[in-house]
Design an enzyme around this catalytic site. Structure first.
Site, PDB file in Angstrom:
ATOM      1  N   GLY A 277      -0.836  22.302  53.710  1.00 37.43           N
ATOM      2  CA  GLY A 277      -0.716  21.578  52.439  1.00 37.43           C
ATOM      3  C   GLY A 277      -0.189  20.167  52.670  1.00 37.43           C
ATOM      4  O   GLY A 277       0.639  19.956  53.545  1.00 37.43           O
TER       5      GLY A 277
ATOM      6  N   ARG B  41       6.062  29.378  47.415  1.00 35.93           N
ATOM      7  CA  ARG B  41       5.636  30.643  48.053  1.00 35.93           C
ATOM      8  C   ARG B  41       6.767  31.678  48.033  1.00 35.93           C
ATOM      9  O   ARG B  41       7.257  31.975  46.966  1.00 35.93           O
ATOM     10  CB  ARG B  41       5.113  30.380  49.445  1.00 35.93           C
ATOM     11  CG  ARG B  41       3.616  30.057  49.347  1.00 35.93           C
ATOM     12  CD  ARG B  41       2.921  30.307  50.607  1.00 35.93           C
ATOM     13  NE  ARG B  41       3.131  29.174  51.483  1.00 35.93           N
ATOM     14  CZ  ARG B  41       2.454  28.964  52.587  1.00 35.93           C
ATOM     15  NH1 ARG B  41       1.540  29.816  52.960  1.00 35.93           N
ATOM     16  NH2 ARG B  41       2.673  27.903  53.310  1.00 35.93           N
TER      17      ARG B  41
ATOM     18  N   ASP C 163       7.837  23.480  50.388  1.00 39.41           N
ATOM     19  CA  ASP C 163       8.495  24.766  50.104  1.00 39.41           C
ATOM     20  C   ASP C 163       9.921  24.873  50.653  1.00 39.41           C
ATOM     21  O   ASP C 163      10.688  25.698  50.186  1.00 39.41           O
ATOM     22  CB  ASP C 163       7.664  25.916  50.676  1.00 39.41           C
ATOM     23  CG  ASP C 163       6.274  25.971  50.061  1.00 39.41           C
ATOM     24  OD1 ASP C 163       6.087  25.401  48.972  1.00 39.41           O
ATOM     25  OD2 ASP C 163       5.375  26.582  50.678  1.00 39.41           O
TER      26      ASP C 163
ATOM     27  N   THR D  59       6.335  20.441  54.504  1.00 40.90           N
ATOM     28  CA  THR D  59       5.964  21.397  53.455  1.00 40.90           C
ATOM     29  C   THR D  59       6.957  21.247  52.308  1.00 40.90           C
ATOM     30  O   THR D  59       8.156  21.078  52.555  1.00 40.90           O
ATOM     31  CB  THR D  59       5.953  22.871  53.956  1.00 40.90           C
ATOM     32  OG1 THR D  59       5.942  23.744  52.822  1.00 40.90           O
ATOM     33  CG2 THR D  59       7.160  23.204  54.815  1.00 40.90           C
TER      34      THR D  59
ATOM     35  N   ARG E 112      -7.232  23.166  56.250  1.00 40.10           N
ATOM     36  CA  ARG E 112      -6.916  24.445  56.891  1.00 40.10           C
ATOM     37  C   ARG E 112      -8.149  24.817  57.688  1.00 40.10           C
ATOM     38  O   ARG E 112      -9.267  24.467  57.315  1.00 40.10           O
ATOM     39  CB  ARG E 112      -6.581  25.503  55.842  1.00 40.10           C
ATOM     40  CG  ARG E 112      -5.384  25.076  54.974  1.00 40.10           C
ATOM     41  CD  ARG E 112      -4.914  26.167  54.045  1.00 40.10           C
ATOM     42  NE  ARG E 112      -4.123  25.592  52.957  1.00 40.10           N
ATOM     43  CZ  ARG E 112      -2.797  25.443  52.973  1.00 40.10           C
ATOM     44  NH1 ARG E 112      -2.100  25.818  54.030  1.00 40.10           N
ATOM     45  NH2 ARG E 112      -2.169  24.922  51.940  1.00 40.10           N
TER      46      ARG E 112
HETATM   47  P1  ATP Z   1       1.807  25.035  54.117  1.00 37.98           P
HETATM   48  O1  ATP Z   1       3.227  25.541  54.241  1.00 37.98           O
HETATM   49  O2  ATP Z   1       1.713  23.789  53.345  1.00 37.98           O
HETATM   50  O3  ATP Z   1       0.832  26.090  53.661  1.00 37.98           O
HETATM   51  P2  ATP Z   1       1.002  25.598  56.793  1.00 37.98           P
HETATM   52  O4  ATP Z   1       0.982  24.764  58.018  1.00 37.98           O
HETATM   53  O5  ATP Z   1       1.864  26.812  56.827  1.00 37.98           O
HETATM   54  O6  ATP Z   1       1.350  24.630  55.608  1.00 37.98           O
HETATM   55  P3  ATP Z   1      -1.383  27.203  57.028  1.00 37.98           P
HETATM   56  O7  ATP Z   1      -2.635  27.225  56.235  1.00 37.98           O
HETATM   57  O8  ATP Z   1      -0.624  28.474  57.180  1.00 37.98           O
HETATM   58  O9  ATP Z   1      -0.486  26.031  56.418  1.00 37.98           O
HETATM   59  O10 ATP Z   1      -1.721  26.695  58.505  1.00 37.98           O
HETATM   60  C1  ATP Z   1      -2.436  25.495  58.718  1.00 37.98           C
HETATM   61  C2  ATP Z   1      -3.447  25.712  59.804  1.00 37.98           C
HETATM   62  O11 ATP Z   1      -2.777  26.046  61.026  1.00 37.98           O
HETATM   63  C3  ATP Z   1      -4.397  26.870  59.580  1.00 37.98           C
HETATM   64  O12 ATP Z   1      -5.480  26.523  58.749  1.00 37.98           O
HETATM   65  C4  ATP Z   1      -4.854  27.193  60.992  1.00 37.98           C
HETATM   66  O13 ATP Z   1      -5.866  26.299  61.414  1.00 37.98           O
HETATM   67  C5  ATP Z   1      -3.605  26.905  61.809  1.00 37.98           C
HETATM   68  N1  ATP Z   1      -2.897  28.173  62.067  1.00 37.98           N
HETATM   69  C6  ATP Z   1      -2.181  28.902  61.206  1.00 37.98           C
HETATM   70  N2  ATP Z   1      -1.715  30.033  61.774  1.00 37.98           N
HETATM   71  C7  ATP Z   1      -2.178  30.035  63.039  1.00 37.98           C
HETATM   72  C8  ATP Z   1      -2.063  30.926  64.151  1.00 37.98           C
HETATM   73  N3  ATP Z   1      -1.371  32.052  64.074  1.00 37.98           N
HETATM   74  N4  ATP Z   1      -2.698  30.569  65.297  1.00 37.98           N
HETATM   75  C9  ATP Z   1      -3.387  29.422  65.387  1.00 37.98           C
HETATM   76  N5  ATP Z   1      -3.524  28.550  64.384  1.00 37.98           N
HETATM   77  C10 ATP Z   1      -2.949  28.835  63.233  1.00 37.98           C
END
Ligand code: ATP
Length: 320
Positions: free
Chosen positions: A11, A171, A127, A125, A72
């Site tokens: 995000g 979340r 959150d 983030t 993502r």
């Molecule tokens: P937000 O908190 O805003 O949602 P975030 O970084 O947690 O941010 P995610 O959608 O969970 O958002 O992760 C972003 C991207 O990171 C994913 O679309 C994916 O490409 C990569 N990613 C997430 N988890 C994994 C994992 N376990 N292994 C490899 N890549 C990952």
């Protein structure tokens, strides 16, 4: 290290542009070339890479969103996706990477580190759900955005003697609801970390009405349920007049607060210093107003602690 890359992932959060600017300037100050990778890991796989320039980062810090865009990527979670990313990094001669994102993005960093790419994570983030750092970039702005809306909603609720229920993001973390609730003088804060049965919450609103307090503000974190459901519950069990508002994406849009800009600038600087020092797989955080770093795996293990004292402060103030 001569050439590094930077990307934003997951995000978007207000303050990301300040982090990008800081990574760029710190990199240049260390004699590095800094490449921008557009659209997160998706763009990395697809080779959307270009040199960052002063023009791209100047006069952007005050804007929400991210000049590098974000995305993502399901493909990046696969072995094939990571391999494509590695070949793009190799093709562009990118020796180290800074990733600005949430916990998912940090897990992506760990994949790159496993494959020999020095990668540093910066917590972006709204959150504030990463336990290893007191604050994530964007949280403060989101709290300010929500607080401003609370007062607008309070005006119209008061005019009609109604209770306003405001659903906010976060979340599984109740921090936005908690902080904005305190700043906006909420009468009740519903968060996933505290088990407050809805019948008890409804009773409190009914009691408020009995003692002549007709207008209340209830904050509900998305992890604690939907505002509409809570409103339906209260209507069914009491005679309280009540309306729901879901704030949605306005929470993470708009100008980043000065706090988020400064936090992002400090974190961006540390991330590049770490790469320059030959470190890899670190997450940059802030504890007691000091920037520090921890191993990514350890950082992700730290349980996010809910601030009970702050919650109890609001409970006390709501009573008197
Ligand atoms: P937000 O908190 O805003 O949602 P975030 O970084 O947690 O941010 P995610 O959608 O969970 O958002 O992760 C972003 C991207 O990171 C994913 O679309 C994916 O490409 C990569 N990613 C997430 N988890 C994994 C994992 N376990 N292994 C490899 N890549 C990952």
């Amino acid at each position: 290290m001569k050439r590094i890359g930077v990307l934003t992932s997951g995000g978007d959060t207000p303050g990301m542009n300040s982090a990008i600017r800081s990574v760029f300037k710190t990199g240049v100050a260390h004699g590095m070339q800094v490449m921008g990778i557009y659209h997160g890991y998706k763009g990395l796989i697809e080779g959307r890479v270009d040199y960052l320039t002063h023009e791209q980062v100047e006069n952007k810090m005050h804007k929400g969103g991210t000049v590098l865009r974000t995305a993502r990527s399901e493909e990046f979670r696969t072995e094939g996706g990571v391999e494509k990313a590695l070949s793009v990094l190799h093709a562009y001669g990118i020796e180290g990477l800074v990733v600005i994102g949430g916990d998912g993005s940090f897990r992506g960093c760990m994949e790159l580190v496993k494959n020999g790419v020095p990668t540093i994570g910066i917590p972006g983030t709204i959150d504030n759900d990463l336990g290893y750092t007191d604050f994530t970039i964007g949280f403060d702005t989101a709290v300010n955005n929500v607080t401003n809306e609370i007062y607008k909603i309070r005006d119209t609720m008061r005019a009609h003697d109604r209770v306003g229920v405001i659903e906010v993001m976060g979340r599984n973390c109740g921090d936005i609801a908690l902080w904005a609730g305190i700043a906006g003088a909420a009468d009740l804060i519903l968060v996933p970390e505290i088990d407050l049965p809805w019948d008890e919450a409804a009773k409190r609103l009914a009691q408020n009405k009995l003692r002549g307090k007709l207008t209340s503000i209830v904050m509900i974190a998305e992890g604690a349920g939907r505002a509409e459901d809570f409103v339906a519950y209260v209507r069914e069990h009491t005679d309280v007049e009540i309306k729901a508002t879901v704030l949605g994406y306005i929470q993470r849009g708009g100008n980043p607060s000065a706090f988020d800009r400064v936090l992002a600038a400090r974190m961006g600087q540390r991330a590049v210093e770490l790469l320059d020092e030959g470190k890899a797989g670190r997450a940059v955080g802030i504890r007691k107003n000091k920037i520090y770093d921890a191993a990514l795996a350890d950082a992700l293990e730290v349980k996010d602690e809910f601030d009970m004292k702050l919650y109890e402060l609001n409970e006390m103030m709501a009573q008197f």
